[in-house]
Design an enzyme around this catalytic site. Structure first.
Site, PDB file in Angstrom:
ATOM      1  N   CYS A  74     -43.253  71.055  22.258  1.00 18.20           N
ATOM      2  CA  CYS A  74     -42.402  72.256  22.328  1.00 18.20           C
ATOM      3  C   CYS A  74     -40.960  71.770  22.243  1.00 18.20           C
ATOM      4  O   CYS A  74     -40.267  71.659  23.249  1.00 18.20           O
ATOM      5  CB  CYS A  74     -42.665  73.018  23.619  1.00 18.20           C
ATOM      6  SG  CYS A  74     -44.371  73.580  23.815  1.00 18.20           S
ATOM      7  N   ALA A  75     -40.512  71.455  21.053  1.00 14.95           N
ATOM      8  CA  ALA A  75     -39.358  70.574  20.857  1.00 14.95           C
ATOM      9  C   ALA A  75     -37.975  71.222  20.827  1.00 14.95           C
ATOM     10  O   ALA A  75     -36.988  70.526  21.042  1.00 14.95           O
ATOM     11  CB  ALA A  75     -39.555  69.774  19.563  1.00 14.95           C
ATOM     12  N   ALA A  76     -37.865  72.498  20.533  1.00 14.67           N
ATOM     13  CA  ALA A  76     -36.526  73.085  20.376  1.00 14.67           C
ATOM     14  C   ALA A  76     -35.764  73.044  21.711  1.00 14.67           C
ATOM     15  O   ALA A  76     -36.373  73.154  22.766  1.00 14.67           O
ATOM     16  CB  ALA A  76     -36.637  74.523  19.881  1.00 14.67           C
TER      17      ALA A  76
ATOM     18  N   GLY B 189     -34.155  70.312  20.422  1.00 13.23           N
ATOM     19  CA  GLY B 189     -34.252  69.032  19.749  1.00 13.23           C
ATOM     20  C   GLY B 189     -33.671  67.828  20.453  1.00 13.23           C
ATOM     21  O   GLY B 189     -33.824  66.711  19.981  1.00 13.23           O
ATOM     22  N   GLY B 190     -33.017  68.029  21.566  1.00 15.22           N
ATOM     23  CA  GLY B 190     -32.379  66.905  22.262  1.00 15.22           C
ATOM     24  C   GLY B 190     -33.348  65.797  22.643  1.00 15.22           C
ATOM     25  O   GLY B 190     -33.050  64.613  22.496  1.00 15.22           O
ATOM     26  N   LYS B 191     -34.517  66.170  23.127  1.00 17.15           N
ATOM     27  CA  LYS B 191     -35.494  65.156  23.537  1.00 17.15           C
ATOM     28  C   LYS B 191     -36.080  64.450  22.317  1.00 17.15           C
ATOM     29  O   LYS B 191     -36.327  63.242  22.355  1.00 17.15           O
ATOM     30  CB  LYS B 191     -36.570  65.782  24.420  1.00 17.15           C
ATOM     31  CG  LYS B 191     -36.001  66.231  25.759  1.00 17.15           C
ATOM     32  CD  LYS B 191     -37.039  66.973  26.593  1.00 17.15           C
ATOM     33  CE  LYS B 191     -36.383  67.685  27.751  1.00 17.15           C
ATOM     34  NZ  LYS B 191     -35.700  68.910  27.371  1.00 17.15           N
TER      35      LYS B 191
ATOM     36  N   GLU C  65     -42.234  73.324  17.119  1.00 18.45           N
ATOM     37  CA  GLU C  65     -41.714  74.505  17.795  1.00 18.45           C
ATOM     38  C   GLU C  65     -42.320  75.733  17.136  1.00 18.45           C
ATOM     39  O   GLU C  65     -42.163  75.941  15.933  1.00 18.45           O
ATOM     40  CB  GLU C  65     -40.188  74.562  17.693  1.00 18.45           C
ATOM     41  CG  GLU C  65     -39.580  75.794  18.313  1.00 18.45           C
ATOM     42  CD  GLU C  65     -39.950  76.004  19.771  1.00 18.45           C
ATOM     43  OE1 GLU C  65     -40.376  77.125  20.119  1.00 18.45           O
ATOM     44  OE2 GLU C  65     -39.824  75.054  20.581  1.00 18.45           O
TER      45      GLU C  65
ATOM     46  N   CYS D   5     -38.545  73.605  33.429  1.00 24.24           N
ATOM     47  CA  CYS D   5     -37.287  73.787  34.157  1.00 24.24           C
ATOM     48  C   CYS D   5     -37.464  74.817  35.264  1.00 24.24           C
ATOM     49  O   CYS D   5     -36.502  75.241  35.883  1.00 24.24           O
ATOM     50  CB  CYS D   5     -36.154  74.179  33.211  1.00 24.24           C
ATOM     51  SG  CYS D   5     -36.386  75.788  32.430  1.00 24.24           S
TER      52      CYS D   5
END
Length: 155
Positions: free
Chosen positions: A17-19, A21-23, A42, A142
């Site tokens: 679940c990438a958006a 994209g920072g990780k 994503e 989070c």
């Protein structure tokens, strides 16, 4: 979170679940040119477009093998494929409720958190199916809700 994956240069890594994209960008810095592989997924169209823009802007060109996909991660089924899987799961965002006016609090219902926890469990099961034997899955949210954190992992 990325440090907990313990990525090595030759690993094949999935950011489920990438958006935004920072990780994925952080993961890419740990992969070796031409031998590491990163898939950033994503499901949401708008968020996937943002993910693609960010990766295009910040990933070094022609250095690592990278693929961006727009798939429903709850239906992801590519067993025993990745050395590392990052699941920074979508969550209810309950922590943000603490900063909202009472009118927003009035519209919140526990059922939303329960639904998110069920989705997160499905995502975690997909991640566990996808990782190779001996690989590593890192699960995070989070949320401040125990039902979206410890309880998902316990189930």
């Amino acid at each position: 979170i990325v440090e907990n994956l313990q990525v090595q240069g030759h690993h094949r890594v999935l950011d489920l679940c990438a958006a935004p994209g920072g990780k994925s960008i952080a993961i890419s810095q740990l992969l070796a040119p031409a031998s590491g592989d990163l898939t950033s997924n994503e499901a949401n169209k708008e968020r996937c477009q943002r993910l693609k823009r960010n990766l295009s802007d910040f990933l070094p060109k022609n250095t690592i093998n990278h693929t961006t996909t727009q798939r429903d991660a709850t239906l992801w089924h590519i067993p025993n494929t990745f050395d590392r899987v990052l699941l920074d799961a979508p969550c209810s965002g309950e922590r943000h409720l603490l900063q909202q006016p009472a009118s927003v609090m009035a519209t919140w219902a526990p059922a939303y958190t329960e639904g998110m926890a069920a989705t997160q469990l499905t995502l975690l099961l997909r991640a566990l199916e996808t990782v190779k034997v001996g690989g590593r899955v890192v699960y995070s949210t989070c949320s401040i809700s125990e039902s979206e954190n410890d309880n998902v992992v316990a189930n």
